[in-house]
Design a protein around this motif. Structure first.
Motif, PDB file in Angstrom:
ATOM      1  N   GLY A   1       0.803  -1.209   0.000  1.00 19.43           N
ATOM      2  CA  GLY A   1       0.000   0.000   0.000  1.00 19.43           C
ATOM      3  C   GLY A   1       0.842   1.266   0.000  1.00 19.43           C
ATOM      4  O   GLY A   1       0.504   2.257  -0.648  1.00 19.43           O
ATOM      5  N   PHE A   2       1.964   1.211   0.706  1.00 17.58           N
ATOM      6  CA  PHE A   2       2.861   2.366   0.739  1.00 17.58           C
ATOM      7  C   PHE A   2       3.452   2.618  -0.643  1.00 17.58           C
ATOM      8  O   PHE A   2       3.581   3.773  -1.079  1.00 17.58           O
ATOM      9  CB  PHE A   2       3.972   2.121   1.760  1.00 17.58           C
ATOM     10  CG  PHE A   2       4.859   3.302   1.991  1.00 17.58           C
ATOM     11  CD1 PHE A   2       4.434   4.362   2.773  1.00 17.58           C
ATOM     12  CD2 PHE A   2       6.118   3.366   1.414  1.00 17.58           C
ATOM     13  CE1 PHE A   2       5.248   5.458   2.981  1.00 17.58           C
ATOM     14  CE2 PHE A   2       6.934   4.456   1.615  1.00 17.58           C
ATOM     15  CZ  PHE A   2       6.500   5.505   2.405  1.00 17.58           C
TER      16      PHE A   2
ATOM     17  N   ALA B   1       0.816   4.283  -2.705  1.00 16.25           N
ATOM     18  CA  ALA B   1       0.625   5.674  -2.292  1.00 16.25           C
ATOM     19  C   ALA B   1       1.731   6.571  -2.837  1.00 16.25           C
ATOM     20  O   ALA B   1       1.476   7.656  -3.366  1.00 16.25           O
ATOM     21  CB  ALA B   1       0.579   5.750  -0.761  1.00 16.25           C
TER      22      ALA B   1
ATOM     23  N   PHE C   1       1.247   9.594  -5.649  1.00 18.79           N
ATOM     24  CA  PHE C   1       1.654  10.960  -5.315  1.00 18.79           C
ATOM     25  C   PHE C   1       2.670  11.494  -6.320  1.00 18.79           C
ATOM     26  O   PHE C   1       2.553  12.628  -6.793  1.00 18.79           O
ATOM     27  CB  PHE C   1       2.238  11.003  -3.905  1.00 18.79           C
ATOM     28  CG  PHE C   1       2.643  12.378  -3.473  1.00 18.79           C
ATOM     29  CD1 PHE C   1       1.698  13.266  -2.986  1.00 18.79           C
ATOM     30  CD2 PHE C   1       3.954  12.799  -3.574  1.00 18.79           C
ATOM     31  CE1 PHE C   1       2.056  14.548  -2.592  1.00 18.79           C
ATOM     32  CE2 PHE C   1       4.324  14.072  -3.188  1.00 18.79           C
ATOM     33  CZ  PHE C   1       3.369  14.949  -2.686  1.00 18.79           C
TER      34      PHE C   1
ATOM     35  N   LEU D   1      -6.056   3.333   1.864  1.00 21.17           N
ATOM     36  CA  LEU D   1      -4.781   4.036   1.779  1.00 21.17           C
ATOM     37  C   LEU D   1      -4.652   4.769   0.451  1.00 21.17           C
ATOM     38  O   LEU D   1      -4.147   5.900   0.391  1.00 21.17           O
ATOM     39  CB  LEU D   1      -3.626   3.035   1.943  1.00 21.17           C
ATOM     40  CG  LEU D   1      -2.212   3.626   1.972  1.00 21.17           C
ATOM     41  CD1 LEU D   1      -2.072   4.633   3.100  1.00 21.17           C
ATOM     42  CD2 LEU D   1      -1.179   2.518   2.102  1.00 21.17           C
ATOM     43  N   LEU D   2      -5.122   4.141  -0.636  1.00 18.05           N
ATOM     44  CA  LEU D   2      -5.067   4.789  -1.946  1.00 18.05           C
ATOM     45  C   LEU D   2      -5.969   6.027  -1.979  1.00 18.05           C
ATOM     46  O   LEU D   2      -5.594   7.073  -2.502  1.00 18.05           O
ATOM     47  CB  LEU D   2      -5.492   3.794  -3.028  1.00 18.05           C
ATOM     48  CG  LEU D   2      -5.487   4.306  -4.470  1.00 18.05           C
ATOM     49  CD1 LEU D   2      -4.092   4.765  -4.861  1.00 18.05           C
ATOM     50  CD2 LEU D   2      -5.972   3.216  -5.422  1.00 18.05           C
TER      51      LEU D   2
ATOM     52  N   THR E   1      -4.334   8.798  -0.196  1.00 19.66           N
ATOM     53  CA  THR E   1      -3.233   9.372  -0.968  1.00 19.66           C
ATOM     54  C   THR E   1      -3.743  10.341  -2.025  1.00 19.66           C
ATOM     55  O   THR E   1      -3.112  11.360  -2.305  1.00 19.66           O
ATOM     56  CB  THR E   1      -2.440   8.251  -1.653  1.00 19.66           C
ATOM     57  OG1 THR E   1      -2.034   7.309  -0.663  1.00 19.66           O
ATOM     58  CG2 THR E   1      -1.202   8.801  -2.334  1.00 19.66           C
TER      59      THR E   1
END
Length: 317
Positions: free
Chosen positions: A22-23, A26, A30, A139-140, A143
């Protein structure tokens, strides 16, 4: 870049696989949105002030897209494996396979009958596990909200700093409380790029009767920007649409825009501009603008554009 790599390493080492995937997504979203929207569409700033930004920014966008694809694929694979394992534990109809019946060992005492009279033991309620896809989706979504939020907070937090003017416009526009209309948004990219690449521009100004004649040229890639910008400013003079209203010289020029005659001719590498007025006082403004505004912008770029231009000596309204 070093901070980004370090953060990815920490997320991989101390976080779960779902968190790391997920990170990655994100970070990728970005990077891509920030560069495409803020850098390329609105042209508010660049990664660097030089031409190397044209190489670095596409590379960062490619990395961002790669992070998104890799993170989604890895998360999908990791979520499929547990389902297959769970499917193997079930029977042919999807029900759990019966457990083998345990028989008490010889010599063991049977439980007291009173122990079974209270009915089945209720299981303690436990919080439902968050599905990996749901967590990744949240999480998306978070972001996607980050770039606009950062832009709003940055504009509010830097209102009084030298680089930003009132209303969130850059300080080099010197527009005060002037609204950011469609025409201003259309003019800003060319102005910004010319200020950033000012050291590639050549300019010659000659005084003539009633005004000036200026030749501004550069490399082919910058020549089109020069031609676009001059036509935009010519349209502003003809219609009396002001710009840089915090600059006293520009304010006076637009107050007398009807007394100015401006002709533009395209030449190899740029433009030739003739700007005159039959009013001697307006002619002073024209010469001051050519010598001590535009020529100084070309010589020193953004730093000079953030300072006002004084009115010429001998001028009286």
């Amino acid at each position: 870049m070093a901070i980004l790599i370090g953060t990815l390493v920490l997320a991989r080492r101390f976080g779960s696989s779902s968190f790391f995937h997920g990170f990655l997504v994100a970070v990728g979203v970005f990077l891509s949105l920030d560069i495409v929207v803020v850098h390329w569409i609105f042209r508010l700033h660049r990664v660097t002030a030089g031409p190397e930004a044209n190489v670095i920014e596409p590379i960062l966008v490619a990395f961002g897209v790669g992070f998104v694809i890799y993170g989604l694929r890895r998360e999908r694979r990791s979520s499929v494996t547990p389902r297959r394992r769970e499917r193997g534990r079930t029977g042919c109809r999807g029900r759990p396979a019966p457990r083998p019946r345990r028989t008490p060992a010889a010599g063991t005492r049977r439980k007291d009958a009173t122990m079974t009279t209270n009915g089945p033991v209720q299981r303690l309620s436990t919080p439902r596990r968050i599905d990996r896809r749901a967590a990744l989706g949240r999480l998306l979504a978070l972001t996607l909200l980050v770039p606009p939020a950062v832009g709003v907070l940055t504009g509010c937090g830097h209102r009084d700093q030298p680089g930003m003017g009132d209303g969130g416009m850059p300080g080099w526009m010197m527009s005060g409380y002037q609204m950011m209309d469609a025409q201003m948004m259309a003019d800003m990219p060319a102005i910004h790029d010319l200020l950033v690449r000012h050291d590639t521009i050549r300019r010659q100004v000659d005084d003539i009767e009633g005004g000036i004649r200026a030749r501004t040229t550069s490399d082919p890639s910058i020549a089109q920007l020069i031609q676009t910008h001059v036509q935009q400013m010519k349209a502003r003079i003809e219609t009396g649409t002001p710009i840089r209203q915090m600059d006293p010289l520009f304010r006076e020029i637009f107050e007398h825009h009807g007394a100015i005659t401006m002709t533009v001719s395209q030449i190899p590498g740029g433009v030739e501009v003739t700007e005159t007025s039959s009013n001697p006082q307006v002619a002073l403004l024209i010469r001051q603008h050519a010598h001590h505004a535009v020529s100084e912008f070309v010589a020193r770029g953004t730093d000079r554009a953030m300072r006002p231009t004084p009115l010429p000596a001998g001028y009286r309204d």
